[in-house]
Design a protein around this motif. Sequence first.
Motif, PDB file in Angstrom:
ATOM      1  N   ASP A  14       0.851  -1.191   0.000  1.00  0.00           N
ATOM      2  CA  ASP A  14       0.000   0.000   0.000  1.00  0.00           C
ATOM      3  C   ASP A  14       0.885   1.239   0.000  1.00  0.00           C
ATOM      4  O   ASP A  14       2.080   1.156   0.261  1.00  0.00           O
ATOM      5  N   ASP A  15       0.295   2.391  -0.258  1.00  0.00           N
ATOM      6  CA  ASP A  15       1.005   3.659  -0.128  1.00  0.00           C
ATOM      7  C   ASP A  15       1.424   3.806   1.330  1.00  0.00           C
ATOM      8  O   ASP A  15       0.740   3.323   2.229  1.00  0.00           O
ATOM      9  N   MET A  16       2.557   4.483   1.533  1.00  0.00           N
ATOM     10  CA  MET A  16       3.044   4.660   2.900  1.00  0.00           C
ATOM     11  C   MET A  16       3.575   6.070   3.094  1.00  0.00           C
ATOM     12  O   MET A  16       4.152   6.657   2.171  1.00  0.00           O
ATOM     13  N   LEU A  23      14.607   7.417  -1.239  1.00  0.00           N
ATOM     14  CA  LEU A  23      13.329   7.709  -1.879  1.00  0.00           C
ATOM     15  C   LEU A  23      13.502   8.635  -3.081  1.00  0.00           C
ATOM     16  O   LEU A  23      12.816   8.473  -4.091  1.00  0.00           O
ATOM     17  N   SER A  24      14.429   9.566  -2.988  1.00  0.00           N
ATOM     18  CA  SER A  24      14.700  10.466  -4.110  1.00  0.00           C
ATOM     19  C   SER A  24      15.230   9.688  -5.310  1.00  0.00           C
ATOM     20  O   SER A  24      14.842   9.958  -6.456  1.00  0.00           O
ATOM     21  N   LEU A  43      10.265   4.783 -10.184  1.00  0.00           N
ATOM     22  CA  LEU A  43       9.740   3.586  -9.539  1.00  0.00           C
ATOM     23  C   LEU A  43       8.692   3.903  -8.477  1.00  0.00           C
ATOM     24  O   LEU A  43       7.855   3.069  -8.162  1.00  0.00           O
ATOM     25  N   ILE A  44       8.768   5.112  -7.922  1.00  0.00           N
ATOM     26  CA  ILE A  44       7.755   5.564  -6.967  1.00  0.00           C
ATOM     27  C   ILE A  44       7.408   7.008  -7.280  1.00  0.00           C
ATOM     28  O   ILE A  44       8.149   7.704  -7.996  1.00  0.00           O
ATOM     29  N   THR A  45       6.296   7.445  -6.743  1.00  0.00           N
ATOM     30  CA  THR A  45       5.961   8.868  -6.742  1.00  0.00           C
ATOM     31  C   THR A  45       5.778   9.272  -5.287  1.00  0.00           C
ATOM     32  O   THR A  45       5.457   8.435  -4.441  1.00  0.00           O
ATOM     33  N   CYS A  81       4.399   7.972  -0.193  1.00  0.00           N
ATOM     34  CA  CYS A  81       5.096   7.298  -1.285  1.00  0.00           C
ATOM     35  C   CYS A  81       4.161   6.267  -1.897  1.00  0.00           C
ATOM     36  O   CYS A  81       3.443   5.560  -1.178  1.00  0.00           O
ATOM     37  N   LYS A  82       4.200   6.189  -3.207  1.00  0.00           N
ATOM     38  CA  LYS A  82       3.347   5.251  -3.928  1.00  0.00           C
ATOM     39  C   LYS A  82       4.185   4.531  -4.971  1.00  0.00           C
ATOM     40  O   LYS A  82       4.957   5.152  -5.709  1.00  0.00           O
ATOM     41  N   LEU A  83       4.049   3.214  -5.047  1.00  0.00           N
ATOM     42  CA  LEU A  83       4.754   2.402  -6.032  1.00  0.00           C
ATOM     43  C   LEU A  83       4.195   2.679  -7.425  1.00  0.00           C
ATOM     44  O   LEU A  83       2.982   2.801  -7.599  1.00  0.00           O
TER      45      LEU A  83
END
Length: 118
Positions: free
Chosen positions: A27-29, A49-50, A57-59, A69-71
């Motif tokens: 899930d988004d975290m 994360l950057s 790969l994520i937004t 953060c979302k995959l």
Amino acid sequence: MPTTLDTVFAALADPTRRAILGMLLEDDMAVTDVADPFEMSLAAISKHLSILTRAGLITQEKRGRVKWCKLEPDAMRDASIWMQGFGQFEAVNLDAFERFLETELEPLTTPAPAPSNT
């Protein structure tokens, strides 16, 4: 700017970043929740994360005061297609390969018998 395979594979090369992607499969975290299981600073997680964001790969988005953060699973599509090109080769049976190596290397690792004085 489209991401390149090099950028995706460079992002995937780090075990921390792979673990983060695994967590985001669920899930988004929030960034703080992503950082929680790791023994590193929030700043270090933010750098990971950057890199994942630059690779596509994520937004990350801000919801109120919390950064989430979302995959982005489609980002790995080109890498997956590239890797599937190697699928034409039969997978190596690692157990059989290990047995082969043990058999072949056994004469090299077995000590020679001591000479007898008879």
